[in-house]
Design an enzyme around this catalytic site. Structure first.
Site, PDB file in Angstrom:
ATOM      1  N   VAL A 161       0.839  -1.207   0.000  1.00 27.18           N
ATOM      2  CA  VAL A 161       0.000   0.000   0.000  1.00 27.18           C
ATOM      3  C   VAL A 161       0.869   1.250   0.000  1.00 27.18           C
ATOM      4  CG1 VAL A 161      -1.725   1.313   1.283  1.00 27.18           C
ATOM      5  CG2 VAL A 161      -1.949  -1.164   1.088  1.00 27.18           C
ATOM      6  N   LYS A 201       2.076   9.765  -5.384  1.00 23.79           N
ATOM      7  CA  LYS A 201       2.740  11.057  -5.169  1.00 23.79           C
ATOM      8  C   LYS A 201       3.654  11.395  -6.338  1.00 23.79           C
ATOM      9  CE  LYS A 201       1.412  12.784  -1.179  1.00 23.79           C
ATOM     10  NZ  LYS A 201       0.692  14.089  -1.157  1.00 23.79           N
ATOM     11  N   VAL A 231       2.046   1.982  -3.413  1.00 22.97           N
ATOM     12  CA  VAL A 231       1.008   2.660  -4.198  1.00 22.97           C
ATOM     13  C   VAL A 231       0.997   4.154  -3.878  1.00 22.97           C
ATOM     14  CG1 VAL A 231      -1.471   2.835  -4.622  1.00 22.97           C
ATOM     15  CG2 VAL A 231      -0.396   0.589  -4.417  1.00 22.97           C
ATOM     16  N   TYR A 232       1.140   4.466  -2.593  1.00 21.71           N
ATOM     17  CA  TYR A 232       1.200   5.869  -2.164  1.00 21.71           C
ATOM     18  C   TYR A 232       2.377   6.594  -2.825  1.00 21.71           C
ATOM     19  CZ  TYR A 232       2.626   9.689   0.940  1.00 21.71           C
ATOM     20  OH  TYR A 232       3.040  10.894   1.440  1.00 21.71           O
ATOM     21  N   LEU A 233       3.538   5.956  -2.812  1.00 21.81           N
ATOM     22  CA  LEU A 233       4.724   6.587  -3.398  1.00 21.81           C
ATOM     23  C   LEU A 233       4.531   6.825  -4.894  1.00 21.81           C
ATOM     24  CD1 LEU A 233       7.548   4.566  -1.593  1.00 21.81           C
ATOM     25  CD2 LEU A 233       6.828   6.915  -1.105  1.00 21.81           C
TER      26      LEU A 233
END
Length: 215
Positions: free
Chosen positions: A127, A135, A130-132
């Site tokens: 997860v 961004k 996915v965030y990285l």
């Protein structure tokens, strides 16, 4: 100065609202939850209730009209799943950037994160990866616009009291930084439009915030 903050109820956003309103700048915080309006007002700003995950470019552009700058400080938060990393951390940033272009608000500050190149590291949680990527995608899109953008990538965030001193530069290495100090640096970036077109990394350091851009 009139500033609109997307993600107005975030910890950095509320700190930024207090700093700007204390010097009589006009601040509008975009929030999804009507229950957060009071917190924005107590910080000295005005609230615009709008769900960035369900809104159009026209919806956002209406709020941005007449602003001098936009700060994108929204995020799905640590408790959210992969889907909302995409819809908030990437798609909402793209939406606000498009709205700023439509509303002719050229100055755009984006609160991003350090270490975006770690998304393919096998030790990184799925997860978080996915965030990285979300961004990184948001930053890449913004950099491809005609906006006068500045991207700020802070290190690990803490709620400790601000130190008033930081290490700010295009490459500063890992570290931690207080949300107070991030907000103070955002004020400096708003006051220095010549920082447009630059990606900064930010951690705690020894340079006073007011001198950090010069350093």
């Amino acid at each position: 100065m009139k500033v609109v903050i997307a993600g107005g109820h975030g910890k950095i956003a509320l700190r930024l609202t207090r700093l700007l309103s204390a010097r009589d700048d006009a601040v509008t915080g975009i929030v999804r939850n009507p229950d957060h309006v009071t917190d924005i007002e107590e910080a000295g700003g005005e609230a615009a209730v709008l769900d960035l995950e369900q809104s159009s470019v026209d919806d956002v552009a209406t709020i941005l009209e007449g602003a001098d700058a936009v700060v994108f400080a929204a995020g799905a938060g640590p408790g959210s799943g992969a889907a909302r990393k995409e819809t908030v951390d990437r798609a909402a940033s793209v939406l606000v950037a498009d709205a700023a272009t439509q509303a002719k608000v050229t100055r755009f500050l984006q609160v991003s994160a350090m270490g975006l190149d770690r998304a393919d590291d096998p030790d990184v949680d799925e997860v978080f990866a996915v965030y990285l990527r979300a961004k990184a995608g948001a930053d890449e899109y913004l950099m491809g616009t005609e906006l006068a953008w500045t991207v700020l990538r802070p290190g690990l965030l803490t709620d400790d009291p601000g130190t008033g001193t930081v290490n700010l530069g295009e490459h500063v290495g890992g570290g931690v930084v207080t949300r107070d100090d991030v907000a103070a640096v955002l004020v400096e970036l708003l006051d220095h439009p010549e920082t447009a077109g630059t990606v900064y990394e930010l951690v705690g350091g020894e340079t006073p915030v007011a001198e950090a851009l010069g350093a």
